[in-house]
Design an enzyme around this catalytic site. Structure first.
Site, short mmCIF file in Angstrom:
data_model
loop_
_atom_site.label_atom_id
_atom_site.label_comp_id
_atom_site.label_asym_id
_atom_site.label_seq_id
_atom_site.Cartn_x
_atom_site.Cartn_y
_atom_site.Cartn_z
N LYS A 176 36.50 41.60 34.13
CA LYS A 176 37.27 42.79 34.52
C LYS A 176 38.24 43.23 33.41
O LYS A 176 38.49 42.50 32.45
CB LYS A 176 38.02 42.48 35.81
N PHE A 235 44.00 48.89 49.34
CA PHE A 235 44.04 48.72 47.89
C PHE A 235 42.88 49.39 47.17
O PHE A 235 42.76 49.28 45.95
CB PHE A 235 44.09 47.22 47.54
N ARG A 247 30.63 31.71 42.41
CA ARG A 247 31.79 31.92 43.29
C ARG A 247 32.76 30.73 43.19
O ARG A 247 33.97 30.91 43.16
CB ARG A 247 31.34 32.10 44.76
N ARG A 295 39.69 31.94 37.61
CA ARG A 295 40.88 32.66 38.08
C ARG A 295 42.15 31.82 37.94
O ARG A 295 43.22 32.35 37.63
CB ARG A 295 40.65 33.15 39.51
N ASN A 354 42.19 39.94 38.67
CA ASN A 354 41.76 38.54 38.80
C ASN A 354 40.55 38.21 37.92
O ASN A 354 39.78 37.30 38.22
CB ASN A 354 41.54 38.17 40.27
N HIS A 379 34.42 39.26 38.70
CA HIS A 379 33.73 39.54 39.96
C HIS A 379 32.44 38.74 39.99
O HIS A 379 31.79 38.57 38.95
CB HIS A 379 33.38 41.04 40.04
#
Ligand code: GDP
Length: 138
Positions: A9, A57, A85, A102, A112, A115
């Site tokens: 990200k 959000f 994950r 993270r 964070n 993804h």
């Protein structure tokens, strides 16, 4: 073999830590079998996060995801979806376990760093959102 869609990200591309995140991905045993650096436009971001469109959000999330380049990538492994994950850690880095991306790099619940698809159905949809078959070289 299973495939999952990963996004590194904007908070991570801005800080020039995409290589360090890729190292964590590869050290975990996942293989990066497709990868490109792109800038999402608002339409792409809104479409990608469509499931969150009623969340408070949503607007901030789409603005953030379009604020700097992202790296979209396809990861492959025996249990790529669940394994990635786990490697990502909890959405909120305050709750992320040691050894996760993270925990190491996320700045907050929104910024964070990564993804990852959360189900086989979504992985297929999300990979197709960014990649054509001939761009994925296993
Ligand atoms: P993920 O699967 O762990 O990425 O989490 P979700 O699917 O629940 O949320 C998607 C993304 O929206 C997260 O990765 C965050 O970037 C962002 N997000 C989730 N919850 C919040 C929140 O409460 N506030 C803000 N600002 N962003 C959030």
């Amino acid at each position: 073999m299973e495939q999952t869609l990963s996004i590194i990200k904007p908070d991570a591309t801005k800080r020039n830590i995409t290589g360090r995140i890729n190292a964590m991905i590869e050290d975990s045993g996942l293989r990066i079998i497709a990868q490109k650096r792109i800038i999402l436009d608002l339409k792409m971001a809104e479409g990608f996060y469509e499931v969150h469109k009623e969340r408070p959000f949503f607007r901030d999330l789409c603005d953030y995801m379009t604020s700097a380049p992202v790296i979209v990538q396809v990861l492959q492994g025996k249990n790529a979806i669940e394994d990635y994950r786990k490697l990502m850690g909890s959405t909120d880095p305050k709750n992320a376990e040691d050894g996760t991306i993270r925990k190491a790099y996320a700045l907050g619940i929104q910024e964070n760093s990564v993804h990852g698809s959360d189900s086989p159905e979504n992985a297929k949809i999300e990979i197709g959102y960014f990649f054509s078959d001939n761009e994925i070289i296993a």
